[in-house]
Motif scaffolding. Structure first.
Motif, PDB file in Angstrom:
ATOM      1  N   ARG B 185       3.470 -16.423  -6.164  1.00 39.60           N
ATOM      2  CA  ARG B 185       4.745 -16.310  -5.474  1.00 39.60           C
ATOM      3  C   ARG B 185       5.625 -15.250  -6.141  1.00 39.60           C
ATOM      4  O   ARG B 185       6.166 -14.367  -5.490  1.00 39.60           O
ATOM      5  N   VAL B 186       5.714 -15.355  -7.449  1.00 43.80           N
ATOM      6  CA  VAL B 186       6.531 -14.397  -8.198  1.00 43.80           C
ATOM      7  C   VAL B 186       5.920 -13.007  -8.107  1.00 43.80           C
ATOM      8  O   VAL B 186       6.605 -12.020  -7.809  1.00 43.80           O
ATOM      9  N   LEU B 187       4.596 -12.950  -8.326  1.00 41.30           N
ATOM     10  CA  LEU B 187       3.944 -11.644  -8.367  1.00 41.30           C
ATOM     11  C   LEU B 187       4.007 -10.929  -7.029  1.00 41.30           C
ATOM     12  O   LEU B 187       4.286  -9.740  -6.968  1.00 41.30           O
ATOM     13  N   SER B 188       3.751 -11.677  -5.945  1.00 43.90           N
ATOM     14  CA  SER B 188       3.709 -10.975  -4.659  1.00 43.90           C
ATOM     15  C   SER B 188       5.112 -10.570  -4.225  1.00 43.90           C
ATOM     16  O   SER B 188       5.297  -9.581  -3.531  1.00 43.90           O
ATOM     17  N   LYS B 189       6.110 -11.321  -4.670  1.00 44.67           N
ATOM     18  CA  LYS B 189       7.480 -10.915  -4.383  1.00 44.67           C
ATOM     19  C   LYS B 189       7.783  -9.583  -5.075  1.00 44.67           C
ATOM     20  O   LYS B 189       8.399  -8.693  -4.497  1.00 44.67           O
ATOM     21  N   ARG B 190       7.312  -9.482  -6.304  1.00 44.93           N
ATOM     22  CA  ARG B 190       7.521  -8.239  -7.049  1.00 44.93           C
ATOM     23  C   ARG B 190       6.801  -7.071  -6.374  1.00 44.93           C
ATOM     24  O   ARG B 190       7.322  -5.956  -6.324  1.00 44.93           O
ATOM     25  N   VAL B 191       5.617  -7.349  -5.854  1.00 45.80           N
ATOM     26  CA  VAL B 191       4.881  -6.295  -5.151  1.00 45.80           C
ATOM     27  C   VAL B 191       5.640  -5.863  -3.902  1.00 45.80           C
ATOM     28  O   VAL B 191       5.797  -4.673  -3.631  1.00 45.80           O
ATOM     29  N   GLN B 192       6.128  -6.862  -3.166  1.00 46.27           N
ATOM     30  CA  GLN B 192       6.859  -6.530  -1.944  1.00 46.27           C
ATOM     31  C   GLN B 192       8.096  -5.695  -2.230  1.00 46.27           C
ATOM     32  O   GLN B 192       8.385  -4.731  -1.531  1.00 46.27           O
ATOM     33  N   GLU B 193       8.813  -6.099  -3.257  1.00 46.24           N
ATOM     34  CA  GLU B 193      10.021  -5.345  -3.630  1.00 46.24           C
ATOM     35  C   GLU B 193       9.674  -3.890  -3.925  1.00 46.24           C
ATOM     36  O   GLU B 193      10.339  -2.966  -3.479  1.00 46.24           O
ATOM     37  N   GLN B 194       8.585  -3.740  -4.696  1.00 41.24           N
ATOM     38  CA  GLN B 194       8.212  -2.386  -5.092  1.00 41.24           C
ATOM     39  C   GLN B 194       7.741  -1.591  -3.881  1.00 41.24           C
ATOM     40  O   GLN B 194       8.017  -0.404  -3.767  1.00 41.24           O
ATOM     41  N   MET B 195       7.042  -2.272  -2.967  1.00 44.39           N
ATOM     42  CA  MET B 195       6.612  -1.593  -1.746  1.00 44.39           C
ATOM     43  C   MET B 195       7.827  -1.117  -0.966  1.00 44.39           C
ATOM     44  O   MET B 195       7.827  -0.031  -0.399  1.00 44.39           O
ATOM     45  N   GLY B 196       8.877  -1.946  -0.972  1.00 48.62           N
ATOM     46  CA  GLY B 196      10.118  -1.558  -0.312  1.00 48.62           C
ATOM     47  C   GLY B 196      10.693  -0.296  -0.939  1.00 48.62           C
ATOM     48  O   GLY B 196      11.084   0.640  -0.242  1.00 48.62           O
ATOM     49  N   LYS B 197      10.692  -0.254  -2.258  1.00 47.90           N
ATOM     50  CA  LYS B 197      11.232   0.920  -2.950  1.00 47.90           C
ATOM     51  C   LYS B 197      10.403   2.157  -2.650  1.00 47.90           C
ATOM     52  O   LYS B 197      10.932   3.248  -2.442  1.00 47.90           O
ATOM     53  N   LEU B 198       9.089   1.955  -2.648  1.00 44.85           N
ATOM     54  CA  LEU B 198       8.187   3.077  -2.392  1.00 44.85           C
ATOM     55  C   LEU B 198       8.434   3.636  -0.984  1.00 44.85           C
ATOM     56  O   LEU B 198       8.538   4.848  -0.797  1.00 44.85           O
ATOM     57  N   SER B 199       8.549   2.728  -0.025  1.00 44.12           N
ATOM     58  CA  SER B 199       8.802   3.156   1.355  1.00 44.12           C
ATOM     59  C   SER B 199      10.136   3.871   1.469  1.00 44.12           C
ATOM     60  O   SER B 199      10.256   4.881   2.149  1.00 44.12           O
ATOM     61  N   THR B 200      11.151   3.319   0.798  1.00 45.68           N
ATOM     62  CA  THR B 200      12.474   3.934   0.868  1.00 45.68           C
ATOM     63  C   THR B 200      12.432   5.352   0.301  1.00 45.68           C
ATOM     64  O   THR B 200      12.984   6.283   0.888  1.00 45.68           O
ATOM     65  N   THR B 201      11.764   5.498  -0.833  1.00 45.34           N
ATOM     66  CA  THR B 201      11.666   6.823  -1.447  1.00 45.34           C
ATOM     67  C   THR B 201      11.002   7.799  -0.487  1.00 45.34           C
ATOM     68  O   THR B 201      11.467   8.918  -0.289  1.00 45.34           O
ATOM     69  N   LEU B 202       9.942   7.328   0.130  1.00 46.05           N
ATOM     70  CA  LEU B 202       9.219   8.172   1.062  1.00 46.05           C
ATOM     71  C   LEU B 202      10.060   8.510   2.281  1.00 46.05           C
ATOM     72  O   LEU B 202      10.134   9.658   2.713  1.00 46.05           O
ATOM     73  N   GLN B 203      10.721   7.479   2.796  1.00 44.77           N
ATOM     74  CA  GLN B 203      11.529   7.688   3.990  1.00 44.77           C
ATOM     75  C   GLN B 203      12.666   8.663   3.714  1.00 44.77           C
ATOM     76  O   GLN B 203      12.920   9.570   4.496  1.00 44.77           O
ATOM     77  N   GLU B 204      13.330   8.479   2.575  1.00 40.09           N
ATOM     78  CA  GLU B 204      14.429   9.381   2.236  1.00 40.09           C
ATOM     79  C   GLU B 204      13.930  10.805   2.063  1.00 40.09           C
ATOM     80  O   GLU B 204      14.572  11.748   2.496  1.00 40.09           O
ATOM     81  N   ASN B 205      12.785  10.901   1.442  1.00 40.44           N
ATOM     82  CA  ASN B 205      12.229  12.230   1.229  1.00 40.44           C
ATOM     83  C   ASN B 205      11.973  12.929   2.559  1.00 40.44           C
ATOM     84  O   ASN B 205      12.268  14.107   2.724  1.00 40.44           O
ATOM     85  N   SER B 206      11.429  12.188   3.529  1.00 38.00           N
ATOM     86  CA  SER B 206      11.127  12.797   4.830  1.00 38.00           C
ATOM     87  C   SER B 206      12.395  13.069   5.618  1.00 38.00           C
ATOM     88  O   SER B 206      12.535  14.101   6.248  1.00 38.00           O
TER      89      SER B 206
END
Lengths: 625, 609
Positions: B185-206
């Protein structure tokens, strides 16, 4: 498999994106070209993969040993009263299980590590590739699509690398292992059991085909539900203003029910499938028990063999089911892989000349020499443009929407390549200098201000990454942004962008001015915003503009009268050509296109006044008293 | 966790509506479990009775019985799966409808604070969590407990000592799986959060690619993305480690059970205490039990997720609307359009934004509201359709009725609203114009569009009035959207009109058309207008000048100009501005308004961001 025409939703998250949904893709399960490229990426990890293969074989064998050990324990141990052998078998069973544990762990971890690392490399490489592509790529490739490539499609590959590469072989190996083990126990009984296999395969194949269609329907329906929901949340004020709550609820209920029905279709299908598989499995067990039991009585089979056979039959269907799933993974991987490869193979259409030189510090004398330009072949949007702008001058471009002003300024920073002619800065052809050295000396302020998520300080510093805090503050002070930043709770450390505070249009502009000022470019390109800004901010912005433009060569797509009239040169662009050029007074005196544009704005005010007077039922009241 | 529990209980209560289905589902479940438990016992019979006594007929019969049981189990299995899914989907369907209705009807005060993204995520992923729990989660949990109890009873009745010894590793299995669940539960939440950050970085870049290119910041962006990507890798590997170290280990624990059974049970067989059949049956029961127990970790997760999701859902469903209709609310019949504010004081939160505001708008009058940003203009117009309730002091009346005494629908039917931000729905143009009057004949729609100066551009569209706009449809310009909004209000033919006359991002020609459309719209209605333009102020019957929530001046343009004060100051501010720009103009062309002269407007197609 062609690229989907529509773009994915341009939301922040690419997960759950329909464009990347494996079931939405019907395609080849194996494409040698795509597979070849994928395996190329696996190459650096061939040692790890080979290791995982060896481990997988040990794992499969140790897993299959269980029933045979149990058979020996029954037939040789218990039946013959051999306690020592029974003890040995228990130890053997524990050892086999222990080995299975260790190898299983090793295999999962190794392949997952390879998969994750590969995905990491893949994403990074894809991103770096995207950075090299030019604006003409971004003009046609929507943000949503980029996200669904880099996040969604790459995620699909992760599934493939982590589970499928070794998994397919593991399943086949286990399946063959079970068949061999069963055959070695008893051939006729094994063959009898294998007769259910084709039945199993057929049922699975039929189900897979039909399930895909139903699940696609489910996804389509939920998309409609969510779209309607999203729209009505966004427009809730209009909904309530027009008292549409009831009608909308009925419509939503219809969409919601269609989704429910689609789900129930899918449920019916899977509710039929799984019990059917269960029945086929039981058929195999029944065959073993019935015929095997009789065989035991006739002395052709021992009780232990019978038990082992029942245990093997139980495990028979796991690899078959897994293989079915892997088939889907493979199909999705091929489709995703193809899209990713297509993106990776997109070459940037502006390449740096191999002998490009570093542009030395410039003064900012810009010449546009007989430039013709078009975004696509055939249609030109700029025709034979000539401009000579001495260092330090401000040029204002005016003209109707679509006349070519934005294209012209985009060419200056070499966002696009000219078709004919040349642009030189201080005598250097911009195609012959390093792009980085060119852009470092040019600043661009866009109409719609884009800020990155991060603090205000980070955003200003984007103009010059090495700037100190004092320099950031000074830049903000110079453009008049300091005043509002200081009133924010965290000042320069206030987060903006996603999850941060929302700045007004005017404030965003001021931040972008500070950003450009910090870069201290010799040449500045500015696209003035048209959105309405309140009077107070407007004054600050006008003052900021003056400071920003001072001492630089500036190209302004101008909307403000004050900017236009103060420019050294006004260039009227029309249909991709320069129609008129000169100072404000000169152009008005010419009574040409500029005069018309100018007086049209003036006439609009006249009309407005007339209308106002009409409404008041009066006439001739001058507003200046 | 405590709260989550109570929410989970409430979710269970939602199933109470479908008692019959729940009953049948659980009946199917019990039958299926029972039939499953029978099979090992049948195999025991084969081994013990059939083999040792040489009973051929029994053997064949049991073979047939296994098949027969499978068929019966198939039927109940179908019922079980289908009904489970039905219940889950049905509860999700109900929840979605309830949420939709709530969101549609709850007052503006709620929407001021809520974010679309947040509401969407509740309506999608939270509903899905609940659905999954009610579907598989609940059933699996029941399955585990019934199976555990039933197989325990069967095993204990055969041999107490062997049962207890064989099952000793099972508690360890339970502990491992639950710990894994919590971890995951803790680990996958952390993964999701990071995926969110990764997507945001990508989206902002584009999205911000022009800024990136303009500042030649590609390397910086690469480093930024790489850092997020590396962090994502680390977090994913943590999940993988947790998986890899748990599942193979769980298999080993189960194998431990089997080994104990084999060793101790084998000896017991040799001592003649139990039969081989019993031993084999024990083995089957262990496997049967071990599989669902391994899923316990996921189930615990599912339960707490569903609890948390339920909490978020009920947070909205339980939220009372700040604007409530009285039970005996009257229907407001067609009105004259006399609107009065009687000493109204209003606050969204603590600080009053309106103080003792009183005015009367007589039928067909135009009331212009003006004042600096935040002075209370928008609040006044939001109070008339009762988007917010006056709670503090005073009242708002329409034709003498306190608006809190009439039904919301009948009040809002009398009021047309055209604001600066035009929201249109993804539907046809016709449906958008007829939004407030769904059954309006096409002729009326066309008439409204003509009056709003929208007919010409509509006819130029590929499908005329049937052209779809919005997502997957034609994109309209700001000016076109504004005129559609005007047509929409016109068709409603309201007695009271609320509008905002600021026109941004439209070209001169369009501005003129909109101005005409607005004048048509205002004719013969009581109009409240947030005025940005001189023309509107001059044509108003009454101008209310607001400052800090109070009316500081009122009167016509001429009166106020003569009076001085805030109105004069705002007016002068603009005037001085114009004189500044006038210096650059030939005297003959000097114009009083506006300060920004748009020689060219709008965004150019290819490059304008």
């Amino acid at each position: 498999m062609a690229m989907r025409t529509g773009a994915g939703p341009s939301t922040g998250s690419g997960r759950g994106n329909s464009a990347t949904d494996p079931d939405d893709i019907i395609g080849k399960a194996y494409d040698p070209r795509v597979m070849g490229r994928l395996l190329e990426y696996l190459k650096p990890y061939r040692k790890q993969v080979a290791f995982a293969f060896v481990v997988m074989i040990v794992r499969a064998v140790s897993g299959l040993a269980g029933p045979t050990i149990i058979r020996l324990a029954i037939d040789e141990g218990m039946a013959k009263g051999n306690t020592a052998l029974l003890g040995q078998m228990v130890v053997a069973y524990l050892l086999a299980s222990g080995l299975n544990w260790v190898t299983n762990f090793t295999q999962i971890y190794t392949m997952a590590w390879v998969g994750q690392t590969l995905i990491y490399t893949f994403r990074t490489r894809l991103f770096e590739h995207l950075q090299k592509l030019t604006l003409s790529f971004y003009d046609h490739y929507e943000v949503g699509r980029i996200i669904s490539r880099v996040i969604g499609d790459v995620g699909v590959m992760q599934e493939f690398v982590t589970w499928a590469v070794v998994g397919v072989f593991s399943d086949i190996f286990v399946l063959v292992g079970i068949i061999v083990a069963m055959l070695s126990l008893n051939v006729p009984l094994s063959l009898l059991t294998f007769t259910v296999l084709p039945l199993m395969v057929i049922v699975t194949a039929i189900w897979r085909r039909r399930a895909r269609e139903t699940y696609r329907q489910v996804r389509r329906k939920i998309a409609a539900v969510n779209a309607n929901l999203n729209e009505n949340i966004t427009g809730v004020r209009v909904v309530q203003s027009f008292s549409r709550e009831g009608v909308n609820a009925a419509y939503f209920d219809r969409l919601n029910r269609e989704h429910l029905d689609a789900n129930m279709d899918a449920a019916r299908l899977s509710s039929l499938f799984f019990p059917a598989i269960d029945i086929i499995g039981s058929l195999a067990t029944a065959l073993v028990v019935g015929f095997g039991g009789v065989a035991v009585l006739e002395g052709g089979l021992t009780a232990g063999v019978l038990v082992a056979m029942v245990l093997y039959v139980d495990r028979f269907f796991d690899p078959i089911r897994d293989l079915t799933q892997r088939y889907n993974t493979l199909q999705a991987t091929m489709a995703s892989g193809e899209r990713i490869i297509e993106l990776l193979d997109t070459e940037p259409d502006i390449l740096e000349a191999p002998d490009a030189i570093e542009l030395p510090p410039i003064v900012g004398h810009v010449k546009v020499d007989h430039v013709t330009f078009g975004y696509s072949d055939g249609v030109n949007v700029l025709h034979d443009i000539n401009l000579d702008v001495p260092a330090g001058q401000t040029v204002a471009f005016v003209g109707e929407t679509g006349a070519g002003k934005s294209s012209l300024v985009a060419l200056l920073s070499r966002f696009y390549e000219v078709k004919k002619g040349a642009i030189t800065i201080d005598g250097y052809d911009i195609r012959k200098v390093k792009r980085e050295s060119l852009r470092r000396q040019m600043g661009v302020v866009l109409q719609a201000t884009f800020l990155f998520s991060g603090t205000i300080k980070d955003n200003i510093r984007y103009g010059r990454l090495t700037a100190t805090d004092e320099e950031v503050t000074r830049a903000a002070q110079t453009v008049g942004a300091h005043e509002f930043i200081a009133t924010l709770a965290k000042g320069y450390d206030t987060p903006v962008g996603e999850g941060g505070v929302t700045l007004s249009v005017g404030q965003r502009q001021l931040v972008s001015f500070a950003r450009a000022l910090l870069a201290d470019p010799r040449i500045l390109i500015l696209d003035e915003a048209t959105s309405s800004i309140d009077t107070h901010t407007e004054q600050i912005i006008q003052r900021a503009l003056e400071r920003l433009l001072k001492g630089r060569t500036a190209f302004v797509i101008a909307h403000r009268l004050s900017t236009i009239t103060k420019a050294d040169q006004i260039v009227v662009v029309s249909d991709g050509r320069i129609a008129e050029r000169g100072s404000h007074q000169q152009l008005l005196a010419r009574q040409g296109m500029y005069y018309d544009l100018y007086t049209m704005s003036f006439r609009r005010e006249q009309r407005e006044k007339a209308l106002a007077e009409l409404a008041e039922g009066r006439e001739g009241v001058g507003s200046r008293g | 966790m405590k709260i989550a529990d109570s929410q989970a209980r409430r979710l269970l209560a939602t199933m109470a509506r479908y008692k019959k289905q729940v009953f049948i589902t659980y009946f199917c479940l019990f039958v299926t479990i029972g039939l499953n438990l029978l099979v090992p016992w049948l195999i025991k019979l084969v081994i013990d009775q059939g083999l040792s006594r040489g009973d051929r007929a029994l053997m064949v019969n049991i073979g047939l019985l296994i098949l027969g049981l499978a068929l019966v189990r198939g039927v109940f299995g179908f019922g079980l799966r289908y009904l489970t899914e039905w219940l889950a989907q049905r509860v999700a369907y109900d929840l979605r409808n309830e949420l939709y209705d709530k969101i549609q009807r709850i007052s503006f005060a709620f929407h001021d604070k809520a974010h679309t993204g947040d509401l969407m995520s509740r309506a999608t992923s939270d509903v899905e969590q609940v659905q999954r729990f009610i579907g598989n989660g609940l059933l699996d949990l029941t399955n585990i407990f019934v199976l555990l109890v039933a197989s325990l009873i069967i095993m204990l009745s055969a041999d107490v000592r062997l049962t207890l010894l064989t099952l000793t590793p099972i508690p360890v299995l339970v502990l491992v799986t639950i710990r894994f669940g919590m971890n995951q539960r803790v680990l996958s939440k952390r993964v999701q959060e990071q995926m969110g950050k990764l997507s945001t970085t990508l989206q902002e870049n584009s999205t911000g690619v022009r800024v990136v290119k303009a500042f030649a910041r590609e390397d910086h962006e690469n480093a930024k993305f790489n850092a997020e990507n590396r962090e994502y890798l680390q977090r994913r590997l943590a999940v993988v480690r947790s998986w890899a170290s748990t599942f193979p280990f769980m298999n080993f624990i189960i194998a431990g059970s089997t080994a104990i059974l084999l060793g101790l049970g084998g000896q017991a067989v040799m001592r003649g205490e139990i039969s081989v059949g019993t031993l084999v049956a024990f083995n089957s029961y262990i496997v049967m039990l071990a599989l669902p127990v391994q899923r316990l970790g996921f189930l615990v997760n599912m339960l707490s997720n569903a609890g948390a999701s339920g909490e978020r859902l009920y947070e909205i469903l339980d939220e009372p609307s700040k604007v409530q209709e009285k039970p005996d609310a009257l229907t407001l019949e067609s009105v004259q359009g006399l609107v009065r504010f009687e000493d109204v004081t209003f606050a969204y939160g603590e600080r009053p934004v309106l103080r003792h505001v009183s005015f009367t708008a007589r039928p067909n009058e135009v009331i212009a509201l003006m004042g600096p940003t935040g002075s209370g203009k928008s609040t006044i117009i939001a109070l008339i359709p009762r988007f917010y309730d006056v709670k503090q002091a005073g009242r708002v009346t329409v034709d003498g009725h306190d608006i809190r005494d009439v039904t919301l629908a009948s009040l809002r039917r009398q009021i047309g609203i055209v604001l600066q931000e035009t929201f249109l729905f993804s539907a046809t143009i016709r449906a958008n114009i007829a939004y407030g009057h769904r059954t309006a004949p096409l002729d009326d729609v066309i008439a409204a569009a003509q009056a709003a100066r929208a007919h010409d551009f509509i006819m130029a569209l590929p499908d005329g009035y049937e052209t779809r706009i919005g997502e997957r449809g034609v994109t309209l310009s700001g000016g076109q959207r504004q005129r559609l909004a005007i047509a929409r209000a016109l068709l409603l033919n309201p007695r009271i009109l609320i509008l905002d006359d600021s026109l941004s991002n439209v070209d001169t020609e369009t501005e003129y058309l909109i101005q005409q459309a607005l004048s048509t719209l205002m004719q013969g209605r009581t109009t409240f207008v947030i005025a940005q333009r001189l023309i509107t102020l001059k044509s108003a019957d009454q101008i209310l000048v607001l400052d800090h929530g109070a009316i500081v001046q009122r009167g016509t343009h001429e009166q106020l100009l003569a009076e001085g004060g805030l109105y004069r100051r705002i007016y002068d501010l603009q005037l001085r501005d114009q004189e500044e720009t006038a210096r650059y103009q030939p005297a003959a062309l000097a114009s009083p308004e506006p300060s920004t002269l748009s020689l060219s407007k709008g965004v150019e197609g290819q490059v304008g961001d």
